[in-house]
Scaffold this active site. Structure first.
Site, PDB file in Angstrom:
ATOM      1  N   GLY A 112      -3.024   7.998  -4.258  1.00 31.38           N
ATOM      2  CA  GLY A 112      -2.435   9.200  -4.854  1.00 31.38           C
ATOM      3  C   GLY A 112      -1.217   9.681  -4.086  1.00 31.38           C
ATOM      4  N   ASP A 113      -0.526  10.638  -4.653  1.00 33.78           N
ATOM      5  CA  ASP A 113       0.590  11.330  -3.979  1.00 33.78           C
ATOM      6  C   ASP A 113       0.760  12.614  -4.789  1.00 33.78           C
ATOM      7  OD1 ASP A 113       2.898  10.857  -1.892  1.00 33.78           O
ATOM      8  OD2 ASP A 113       3.935  11.620  -3.647  1.00 33.78           O
ATOM      9  N   SER A 119      -6.872   5.390   3.778  1.00 32.30           N
ATOM     10  CA  SER A 119      -6.940   4.568   2.563  1.00 32.30           C
ATOM     11  C   SER A 119      -7.324   3.147   2.935  1.00 32.30           C
ATOM     12  CB  SER A 119      -5.576   4.522   1.869  1.00 32.30           C
ATOM     13  OG  SER A 119      -5.440   5.608   1.004  1.00 32.30           O
ATOM     14  N   LYS A 142       5.306   1.802  -3.269  1.00 29.72           N
ATOM     15  CA  LYS A 142       5.200   3.167  -3.819  1.00 29.72           C
ATOM     16  C   LYS A 142       5.413   3.088  -5.318  1.00 29.72           C
ATOM     17  CE  LYS A 142       4.586   7.451  -2.502  1.00 29.72           C
ATOM     18  NZ  LYS A 142       3.768   7.996  -1.399  1.00 29.72           N
ATOM     19  N   ASN A 151      -2.845  18.873  -1.672  1.00 30.16           N
ATOM     20  CA  ASN A 151      -3.814  18.139  -0.861  1.00 30.16           C
ATOM     21  C   ASN A 151      -3.471  18.170   0.635  1.00 30.16           C
ATOM     22  OD1 ASN A 151      -4.213  15.032   0.291  1.00 30.16           O
ATOM     23  ND2 ASN A 151      -6.029  15.958  -0.602  1.00 30.16           N
ATOM     24  N   LYS A 175       0.870  -1.185   0.000  1.00 34.85           N
ATOM     25  CA  LYS A 175       0.000   0.000   0.000  1.00 34.85           C
ATOM     26  C   LYS A 175       0.894   1.218   0.000  1.00 34.85           C
ATOM     27  CE  LYS A 175      -4.117   1.771   0.336  1.00 34.85           C
ATOM     28  NZ  LYS A 175      -3.834   2.370  -0.990  1.00 34.85           N
TER      29      LYS A 175
HETATM   30  P1  NDP Z   1       0.158  17.730  -4.184  1.00 35.50           P
HETATM   31  O1  NDP Z   1       0.679  17.457  -5.522  1.00 35.50           O
HETATM   32  O2  NDP Z   1      -1.294  17.837  -3.944  1.00 35.50           O
HETATM   33  O3  NDP Z   1       0.826  19.073  -3.601  1.00 35.50           O
HETATM   34  C1  NDP Z   1       2.208  19.255  -3.478  1.00 35.50           C
HETATM   35  C2  NDP Z   1       2.413  20.727  -3.205  1.00 35.50           C
HETATM   36  O4  NDP Z   1       3.774  20.973  -2.875  1.00 35.50           O
HETATM   37  C3  NDP Z   1       2.090  21.590  -4.411  1.00 35.50           C
HETATM   38  O5  NDP Z   1       1.514  22.789  -3.962  1.00 35.50           O
HETATM   39  C4  NDP Z   1       3.464  21.844  -5.029  1.00 35.50           C
HETATM   40  O6  NDP Z   1       3.546  23.038  -5.770  1.00 35.50           O
HETATM   41  C5  NDP Z   1       4.276  21.976  -3.773  1.00 35.50           C
HETATM   42  N1  NDP Z   1       5.682  21.737  -4.029  1.00 35.50           N
HETATM   43  C6  NDP Z   1       6.235  20.716  -4.707  1.00 35.50           C
HETATM   44  N2  NDP Z   1       7.553  20.862  -4.747  1.00 35.50           N
HETATM   45  C7  NDP Z   1       7.822  21.994  -4.081  1.00 35.50           C
HETATM   46  C8  NDP Z   1       9.007  22.696  -3.770  1.00 35.50           C
HETATM   47  N3  NDP Z   1      10.190  22.209  -4.153  1.00 35.50           N
HETATM   48  N4  NDP Z   1       8.912  23.841  -3.043  1.00 35.50           N
HETATM   49  C9  NDP Z   1       7.710  24.314  -2.653  1.00 35.50           C
HETATM   50  N5  NDP Z   1       6.559  23.696  -2.927  1.00 35.50           N
HETATM   51  C10 NDP Z   1       6.628  22.563  -3.624  1.00 35.50           C
HETATM   52  O7  NDP Z   1       0.809  16.594  -3.218  1.00 35.50           O
HETATM   53  P2  NDP Z   1       0.346  16.160  -1.771  1.00 35.50           P
HETATM   54  O8  NDP Z   1      -0.150  17.330  -1.016  1.00 35.50           O
HETATM   55  O9  NDP Z   1      -0.485  14.945  -1.909  1.00 35.50           O
HETATM   56  O10 NDP Z   1       1.741  15.659  -1.166  1.00 35.50           O
HETATM   57  C11 NDP Z   1       2.630  16.540  -0.447  1.00 35.50           C
HETATM   58  C12 NDP Z   1       3.601  15.710   0.376  1.00 35.50           C
HETATM   59  O11 NDP Z   1       2.871  14.896   1.304  1.00 35.50           O
HETATM   60  C13 NDP Z   1       4.479  14.734  -0.404  1.00 35.50           C
HETATM   61  O12 NDP Z   1       5.722  14.614   0.253  1.00 35.50           O
HETATM   62  C14 NDP Z   1       3.717  13.416  -0.278  1.00 35.50           C
HETATM   63  O13 NDP Z   1       4.571  12.298  -0.454  1.00 35.50           O
HETATM   64  C15 NDP Z   1       3.241  13.527   1.167  1.00 35.50           C
HETATM   65  N6  NDP Z   1       2.117  12.674   1.517  1.00 35.50           N
HETATM   66  C16 NDP Z   1       0.920  12.756   0.831  1.00 35.50           C
HETATM   67  C17 NDP Z   1      -0.138  11.962   1.206  1.00 35.50           C
HETATM   68  C18 NDP Z   1      -1.481  12.105   0.574  1.00 35.50           C
HETATM   69  O14 NDP Z   1      -2.434  11.487   1.093  1.00 35.50           O
HETATM   70  N7  NDP Z   1      -1.652  12.889  -0.465  1.00 35.50           N
HETATM   71  C19 NDP Z   1       0.002  10.950   2.273  1.00 35.50           C
HETATM   72  C20 NDP Z   1       1.241  11.009   2.986  1.00 35.50           C
HETATM   73  C21 NDP Z   1       2.267  11.827   2.590  1.00 35.50           C
HETATM   74  P3  NDP Z   1       2.953  23.166  -7.275  1.00 35.50           P
HETATM   75  O15 NDP Z   1       1.477  23.378  -7.053  1.00 35.50           O
HETATM   76  O16 NDP Z   1       3.650  24.333  -7.844  1.00 35.50           O
HETATM   77  O17 NDP Z   1       3.275  21.875  -7.946  1.00 35.50           O
END
Ligand code: NDP
Length: 450
Positions: free
Chosen positions: A164-165, A382, A125, A239, A89
């Site tokens: 998703g991620d 999830s 992953k 997200n 997962k």
């Molecule tokens: P999204 O794609 O929804 O959002 C990622 C955000 O981070 C976007 O706003 C993106 O900007 C920004 N971002 C990416 N790179 C950079 C950077 N170098 N500097 C500043 N901002 C940046 O992803 P999620 O919110 O789903 O995921 C965010 C983190 O959380 C990741 O590390 C993911 O692995 C982790 N995570 C997510 C889970 C989930 O349920 N979604 C579960 C557990 C962990 P832009 O809009 O410009 O692309």
């Protein structure tokens, strides 16, 4: 050379050029040292050597045709890391930076995170080095369909259930689910993060961000404090960040920042949540758009801190919630945060703090919730979505949210108890790694050498 250093040296030879993966392995193994010293049975069963090697790694070509009729080719991945506790997962990430090292670091972290939830899920992953930015809806659909044309043969509701991620939300999950259904003829819970119309769970979208804030709340409760009235820095605007901001507002804290890959917004009077949702979830624009409505906010374009740091961590605050991406909070950033009075860090993103930053937080003895504990609410929910799919029932938002809170509390308690047992009560990195590792390692021993 110690047993752990030997393992890392061997790994560097057998899996060359995977820096992020080594970073994640080193962090886990170093914090396991007190456990490995007292118990030789993990060495006897070669658990460390087995746990750092994925059970299976799938890499494949993803060809697709863009809107101009040009053929594009991306590289797809799915790393099925460890199935001792249940089906693999873990999410799928679509981002140009994706490579084998990033997917392996995420999959490795996922093993321990999933174990910490106490739920029956193994770690995996996947993703692709595809950049969704600027792509039309049709291009996204064609890419997702091509990606699933290969992935479908490796996944299933009792074997491997991706979510998703970064770059993969409900829209992409929808396109991939549709293609899976077409290829297999089966309507089953093979992906999570689905739309509420066809098998999704209420509160899944909110779960990672909410869970990170619940985790912070439990860390503060243990100190007799709360989030109420606290000024909080949040990075990211996706997200995780959006729903961390939502929960902070609900609990009476003031989130004052968010960021995307182009820049950072700082808004002293508090982030306008509805506006962020509109910019990022509906219109999919840059955060610069925020300034059109709130000219009193401050916008700092990325690259303002090229030396060693990021604008978002340069403002005064009581707490920080890194919710964007890996290594987005450097040692230098950590020093500034601490000097500015920050006493809590709860990680929504995976491995957002560099090793130097983690060391600084632990040394300063602030409340520090590492990602694999603090952001486990997403994968936990999830699994609740899988349970609902399997039992053909839908729970209410409140039912799911209550279970999420209970799971986050259990994770905090498990990490905190393990940290105390090994003589470092404030060190939740050590606590989370030991608690998660023990569960997986014991299951691996009981299942024999497989
Ligand atoms: P999204 O794609 O929804 O959002 C990622 C955000 O981070 C976007 O706003 C993106 O900007 C920004 N971002 C990416 N790179 C950079 C950077 N170098 N500097 C500043 N901002 C940046 O992803 P999620 O919110 O789903 O995921 C965010 C983190 O959380 C990741 O590390 C993911 O692995 C982790 N995570 C997510 C889970 C989930 O349920 N979604 C579960 C557990 C962990 P832009 O809009 O410009 O692309």
């Amino acid at each position: 050379m110690t047993y752990i250093h030997q393992t890392i040296t061997d790994l560097k030879q057998s899996s060359p050029a995977q820096c992020e993966f080594y970073q994640a392995v080193e962090e886990v193994l170093e914090s396991l040292e007190p456990l490995l010293e007292t118990s030789k049975r993990y060495q006897k069963h070669a658990i460390i050597q087995r746990i750092v090697e994925p059970e299976r790694q799938i890499m494949f070509r993803v060809p697709w045709v863009d809107d101009n009729g040009n053929v594009q080719v991306n590289k797809g991945y799915r790393v099925e890391f460890n199935s001792a506790l249940g089906p693999y997962k873990g999410g799928l990430r679509f981002h140009p930076s994706v490579n084998a090292s990033i997917i392996k670091f995420l999959g490795f972290e996922q093993i321990f995170k999933n174990a910490l939830t106490g739920l029956p899920i193994g770690g995996g992953k996947g993703g692709a080095n595809f950049d969704p930015k600027g792509r039309s809806d049709n291009e996204i659909m064609r890419f997702c369909q091509s990606y699933m044309n290969e992935l479908y043969r490796h996944i299933g509701p009792t074997t491997d259930v991706p979510a998703g991620d970064i770059g993969v939300g409900a829209r992409e999950i929808g396109y991939m689910f549709g293609q899976y259904k077409r290829l297999t003829g089966r309507y089953e819970g093979v992906l999570t993060g689905k739309s509420l119309l066809w098998g999704g769970s209420l509160a899944r979208k909110e779960a990672t961000g909410y869970g990170t804030v619940y985790f912070a709340q439990y860390m503060l409760e243990a100190q007799g404090s709360s989030l109420k009235g606290k000024k909080c820095l949040v990075s990211g605007a996706g997200n995780v960040a959006i729903y961390a901001i939502e929960k902070l507002l609900e609990l009476g804290a003031t989130p004052v920042s968010c960021s995307d890959s182009r820049g950072t917004i700082f808004h002293e009077q508090g982030i306008d949540l509805e506006l962020i949702k509109d910019i990022k979830e509906v219109r999919r624009l840059s955060l610069e758009e925020y300034m059109r409505v709130h000219s009193d906010a401050i916008y700092t374009p990325s690259g303002e801190y090229p030396e060693d740091g990021h604008a978002v961590w340069r403002f005064n605050a009581d707490a920080a919630f890194p919710c964007a991406t890996q290594n987005e909070l450097t040692g230098e950033d950590a020093q500034v945060l601490l000097a500015n009075g920050c006493t809590l860090v709860s990680e929504g993103a995976n491995m957002p703090s560099s090793q130097a930053a983690v060391e600084a937080f632990i040394k300063a003895q602030i409340a520090y919730g590492p990602g694999k504990a603090a952001n486990a609410g997403g994968v936990a929910t999830s699994q609740l979505e899988m349970s609902q799919n399997a039992s053909m029932r839908n729970w209410t938002f409140e039912e799911v949210d209550e279970q999420l809170k209970a799971i986050m509390k259990n994770i905090f308690t498990a990490a905190s108890n393990a940290a105390q047992e090994y003589g470092q009560p404030n060190n939740l990195v050590l606590g989370a790694n030991i608690a998660g590792f023990k569960r997986v390692a014991e299951a691996m021993i009981e299942q024999g050498v497989v």
